[in-house]
Motif scaffolding. Structure first.
Motif, PDB file in Angstrom:
ATOM      1  N   ALA A 151      88.681 -21.283  39.074  1.00 15.34           N
ATOM      2  CA  ALA A 151      88.564 -20.634  37.765  1.00 15.34           C
ATOM      3  C   ALA A 151      87.385 -21.117  36.927  1.00 15.34           C
ATOM      4  N   PRO A 152      87.026 -22.419  36.947  1.00 16.79           N
ATOM      5  CA  PRO A 152      85.888 -22.842  36.125  1.00 16.79           C
ATOM      6  C   PRO A 152      84.565 -22.179  36.501  1.00 16.79           C
ATOM      7  N   CYS A 153      84.493 -21.623  37.698  1.00 14.74           N
ATOM      8  CA  CYS A 153      83.237 -21.050  38.173  1.00 14.74           C
ATOM      9  C   CYS A 153      82.938 -19.680  37.561  1.00 14.74           C
ATOM     10  N   TYR A 154      83.851 -19.138  36.782  1.00 22.64           N
ATOM     11  CA  TYR A 154      83.679 -17.799  36.227  1.00 22.64           C
ATOM     12  C   TYR A 154      83.494 -17.816  34.713  1.00 22.64           C
ATOM     13  N   ASP A 155      82.686 -16.871  34.262  1.00 24.12           N
ATOM     14  CA  ASP A 155      82.525 -16.573  32.829  1.00 24.12           C
ATOM     15  C   ASP A 155      82.083 -17.774  31.992  1.00 24.12           C
ATOM     16  N   GLY A 156      81.224 -18.597  32.556  1.00 22.67           N
ATOM     17  CA  GLY A 156      80.626 -19.671  31.783  1.00 22.67           C
ATOM     18  C   GLY A 156      81.469 -20.899  31.579  1.00 22.67           C
ATOM     19  N   ARG A 157      82.681 -20.947  32.157  1.00 21.37           N
ATOM     20  CA  ARG A 157      83.560 -22.102  31.957  1.00 21.37           C
ATOM     21  C   ARG A 157      82.928 -23.384  32.492  1.00 21.37           C
TER      22      ARG A 157
ATOM     23  N   GLY B 249      87.087  -8.494  29.865  1.00 19.71           N
ATOM     24  CA  GLY B 249      85.665  -8.681  29.607  1.00 19.71           C
ATOM     25  C   GLY B 249      85.125  -9.774  30.501  1.00 19.71           C
ATOM     26  N   THR B 250      83.822  -9.766  30.787  1.00 21.10           N
ATOM     27  CA  THR B 250      83.240 -10.772  31.653  1.00 21.10           C
ATOM     28  C   THR B 250      81.785 -11.014  31.295  1.00 21.10           C
ATOM     29  N   LYS B 251      81.317 -12.220  31.587  1.00 15.94           N
ATOM     30  CA  LYS B 251      79.913 -12.564  31.399  1.00 15.94           C
ATOM     31  C   LYS B 251      79.177 -12.575  32.735  1.00 15.94           C
ATOM     32  N   ASP B 252      79.873 -12.269  33.817  1.00 10.30           N
ATOM     33  CA  ASP B 252      79.305 -12.397  35.160  1.00 10.30           C
ATOM     34  C   ASP B 252      78.993 -11.026  35.760  1.00 10.30           C
TER      35      ASP B 252
END
Length: 300
Positions: A236-242, A284-287
């Motif tokens: 999970a940390p690998c997604y959306d800037g986490r 929503g997503t940043k990726d």
């Protein structure tokens, strides 16, 4: 095999392990290799499919008892091993033992072998249940002089015995496991994991079940890998800037190791159920360049 060599006995040998599933499967597999019997004690939270897998792998017996791993382990120690008379029972702990940590530590040897000479990872992410994986990673880092490599020790709310212990400054026993990530279901982390968790290069991170579920279905979409939520919380940390929030200063060339473990109890149906249950939180997503970003659920 090491335990077997250390336990000379004229009685027939029988392996016993307490596990939510994955460690028990490893025990049965090793026992079959040695042509010896193995019994696994699992908590009531263990899924029927996992019990079937243990039996199919060759378990002599699978006993389901207790609300948590701790209760299953107490039963094994006090009601089974303590009363054996006809054979030599060898206890195979799922996480709290030097041999477990030493075996896991060889992953760091493999990581080093895949890097250029003098190079080291910019971070390692691993899940923490009882702490066997985490302890092994830390031991491997020590062996290679990588004590400054950042480690994200991931848990979910409701299975966060390490985080709760670090906050309290002492080992804490959770009243129970309420997370969907049942493979992280140790109500009390290993003492050595608690000690490692206090190091300056370790960051204890606790995510909601929804984030673990998000990591599960996005890993399936992006990499075609099915893992359980206990593992997916590390994805999970690998997604959306986490990841950049947890490890500031990362660059495009940074090398982050995400340890993927535990896919024995997951099904496609489970992944889809959690995607439907939690997906609305991640519409929503940043990726935009990540394939799974284009398969996210939409708010109804």
């Amino acid at each position: 095999m090491s335990r077997l060599q250390q336990t000379p006995s004229s009685k027939p040998v029988h392996f016993y392990s307490s596990s939510g599933g994955n460690a028990g499967l490893a025990c049965v597999t090793a026992a079959r290799y040695l042509n010896l019997p193995a019994t696994v004690i699992v908590p009531l939270s263990t899924k029927p499919m996992m019990i079937a897998k243990l039996r199919a792998a060759g378990a002599t017996d699978v006993v389901q008892i207790g609300a948590s791993w701790q209760e299953a382990d107490d039963y094994l120690r006090n009601e089974v091993l303590a009363k054996l008379t006809e054979h030599e029972g060898i206890y195979v702990p799922p996480f709290d033992h030097e041999m477990i940590w030493e075996g896991v530590s060889t992953m760091v040897d493999e990581i080093k072998s895949q890097l250029s000479p003098g190079e080291k990872p910019d971070g390692i992410i691993c899940s923490v249940g009882g702490g066997g994986l985490f302890c092994g990673v830390m031991r491997g880092l020590d062996r290679h002089g990588w004590g400054d490599v950042p480690v994200l020790a991931m848990e979910t709310i409701g299975a966060d015995s390490l985080s709760q212990s670090l906050k309290a400054g002492r080992l804490v026993t959770l009243p129970g496991i309420t997370s969907i990530a049942t493979s992280l279901g140790a109500v009390r982390v290993a003492e050595q994991a608690f000690k490692y968790g206090q190091r300056s290069n370790v960051k204890s991170v606790v995510f909601e079940d929804a984030e673990a579920a998000m990591g599960q279905w996005r890993l399936a979409d992006d990499e075609r890998l099915l893992v359980d939520t206990a593992c997916a919380v590390s994805v999970a940390p690998c997604y959306d800037g986490r990841l950049h929030q947890l490890l500031p200063g990362l660059a495009p060339e940074s090398k982050i190791v995400v340890i993927i473990c535990g896919g024995n109890a997951v099904t496609v149906e489970e992944v889809m159920k959690y995607k439907e249950m939690f997906g609305g939180k991640f519409s929503g997503t940043k990726d935009e360049d990540v394939p799974s970003s284009h398969a996210l659920p939409t708010l109804q």
